[in-house]
Design a protein around this motif. Structure first.
Motif, PDB file in Angstrom:
ATOM      1  N   GLN A   1       0.916  -1.266   0.083  1.00 13.14           N
ATOM      2  CA  GLN A   1       0.022  -0.006  -0.050  1.00 13.14           C
ATOM      3  C   GLN A   1       1.077   1.381   0.006  1.00 13.14           C
ATOM      4  O   GLN A   1       0.510   2.043  -0.678  1.00 13.14           O
ATOM      5  N   LYS A   2       2.000   1.055   0.631  1.00 11.20           N
ATOM      6  CA  LYS A   2       2.744   2.462   0.761  1.00 11.20           C
ATOM      7  C   LYS A   2       3.471   2.644  -0.582  1.00 11.20           C
ATOM      8  O   LYS A   2       3.472   3.830  -1.017  1.00 11.20           O
ATOM      9  N   ASN A   3       3.920   1.557  -1.311  1.00 14.69           N
ATOM     10  CA  ASN A   3       4.275   1.742  -2.567  1.00 14.69           C
ATOM     11  C   ASN A   3       3.286   2.280  -3.498  1.00 14.69           C
ATOM     12  O   ASN A   3       3.698   3.266  -4.365  1.00 14.69           O
ATOM     13  N   HIS A   4       2.417   1.704  -3.389  1.00 13.17           N
ATOM     14  CA  HIS A   4       1.097   2.285  -4.435  1.00 13.17           C
ATOM     15  C   HIS A   4       0.799   3.678  -3.963  1.00 13.17           C
ATOM     16  O   HIS A   4       0.620   4.486  -4.877  1.00 13.17           O
TER      17      HIS A   4
ATOM     18  N   ARG B   1       3.273  10.722  -6.317  1.00  9.93           N
ATOM     19  CA  ARG B   1       4.395  11.199  -7.438  1.00  9.93           C
ATOM     20  C   ARG B   1       3.906  11.450  -8.703  1.00  9.93           C
ATOM     21  O   ARG B   1       4.050  12.424  -9.398  1.00  9.93           O
ATOM     22  N   SER B   2       2.866  10.737  -9.054  1.00  9.60           N
ATOM     23  CA  SER B   2       1.972  11.002 -10.110  1.00  9.60           C
ATOM     24  C   SER B   2       1.305  12.226 -10.151  1.00  9.60           C
ATOM     25  O   SER B   2       1.338  13.060 -11.188  1.00  9.60           O
ATOM     26  N   HIS B   3       0.640  12.430  -9.112  1.00  7.81           N
ATOM     27  CA  HIS B   3      -0.174  13.754  -8.859  1.00  7.81           C
ATOM     28  C   HIS B   3       1.006  14.663  -8.969  1.00  7.81           C
ATOM     29  O   HIS B   3       0.619  15.924  -9.512  1.00  7.81           O
ATOM     30  N   LEU B   4       2.094  14.760  -8.444  1.00 12.56           N
ATOM     31  CA  LEU B   4       3.130  15.892  -8.424  1.00 12.56           C
ATOM     32  C   LEU B   4       3.470  16.119  -9.646  1.00 12.56           C
ATOM     33  O   LEU B   4       3.722  17.318 -10.371  1.00 12.56           O
TER      34      LEU B   4
ATOM     35  N   THR C   1      -7.820  14.444 -16.215  1.00 17.74           N
ATOM     36  CA  THR C   1      -7.713  13.037 -16.553  1.00 17.74           C
ATOM     37  C   THR C   1      -6.570  12.526 -15.498  1.00 17.74           C
ATOM     38  O   THR C   1      -6.774  11.357 -15.109  1.00 17.74           O
ATOM     39  N   LYS C   2      -5.797  13.500 -14.805  1.00 21.71           N
ATOM     40  CA  LYS C   2      -4.624  12.803 -14.082  1.00 21.71           C
ATOM     41  C   LYS C   2      -5.022  13.176 -12.531  1.00 21.71           C
ATOM     42  O   LYS C   2      -4.456  12.633 -11.564  1.00 21.71           O
ATOM     43  N   LEU C   3      -5.785  14.112 -12.238  1.00 21.63           N
ATOM     44  CA  LEU C   3      -6.077  14.563 -10.884  1.00 21.63           C
ATOM     45  C   LEU C   3      -7.429  14.608 -10.368  1.00 21.63           C
ATOM     46  O   LEU C   3      -8.012  14.503  -9.359  1.00 21.63           O
ATOM     47  N   GLY C   4      -8.564  14.367 -11.489  1.00 19.38           N
ATOM     48  CA  GLY C   4      -9.847  14.426 -11.359  1.00 19.38           C
ATOM     49  C   GLY C   4     -10.507  13.232 -10.335  1.00 19.38           C
ATOM     50  O   GLY C   4      -9.904  12.527 -10.049  1.00 19.38           O
ATOM     51  N   SER C   5     -11.731  13.555 -10.302  1.00 19.67           N
ATOM     52  CA  SER C   5     -12.397  12.668  -9.613  1.00 19.67           C
ATOM     53  C   SER C   5     -12.858  11.406 -10.211  1.00 19.67           C
ATOM     54  O   SER C   5     -14.200  11.334 -10.657  1.00 19.67           O
ATOM     55  N   THR C   6     -11.998  10.451 -10.941  1.00 16.65           N
ATOM     56  CA  THR C   6     -12.450   9.279 -11.360  1.00 16.65           C
ATOM     57  C   THR C   6     -12.838   8.243 -10.572  1.00 16.65           C
ATOM     58  O   THR C   6     -12.455   8.578  -9.148  1.00 16.65           O
TER      59      THR C   6
END
Length: 156
Positions: free
Chosen positions: A54-57, A63-66, A90-95
């Motif tokens: 879970q930590k790695n995920h 990092r993806s958000h950053l 697409t990368k930060l929204g409420s998917t």
């Protein structure tokens, strides 16, 4: 050029010797200080008690958000509002994936902050479409505020 190289080699040698001259007792004292003072670990933030997977995920997601925020910043500096809007959505929204992720940690406060972050990214995406730099930067700041709040409140 040779003088500079020689100077760097001399500095390296001096640094190496000063490290080598440190006694074993001093080294052990330094190690004990690091081990005995775990207060850095107890910084007042709430632990999510994640297992290694879970930590790695979660770190990968952060990092993806950053990276998305960095991309958005570059796009805004280039007045590329359409692409910035797309990245925000697409990368930060409420998917559905992000909503499920926020709920999977079992902490309601964390879930709330995460969902508000993603909701603010959706709103930020809409602001970008209006092509107003000041409003776009304010929206980006609002979204980043959720990052700051979350990282100030929670730790893995």
């Amino acid at each position: 050029m040779k003088k500079i190289l020689l100077f760097i080699i001399c500095l390296s040698f001096l640094g190496f010797n000063s490290c080598r001259d440190q006694t074993e007792k001093e080294v052990l004292k330094t190690v004990e200080t690091v081990v005995v003072e775990p207060n850095m670990m107890n910084d007042g933030r709430v632990s999510l008690n994640l297992n290694a997977m879970q930590k790695n995920h979660q770190l990968s997601n952060m990092r993806s958000h950053l990276e998305a925020v960095q991309e958005i910043t570059i796009l805004l500096s280039q007045d590329n509002y359409d692409k910035a809007s797309e990245v925000a959505y697409t990368k930060l929204g409420s998917t559905t994936e992000m909503k499920l992720m926020c709920a999977s940690f079992g902490d309601k406060g964390f879930e709330h902050l995460g969902l508000e972050f993603h909701k603010s990214a959706d709103e930020m995406s809409e602001v970008f479409k209006k092509r107003n730099k000041d409003n776009s930067l304010t929206a980006l700041s609002n979204t980043l505020n959720y990052c700051v709040q979350c990282h100030a409140t929670y730790k893995q």
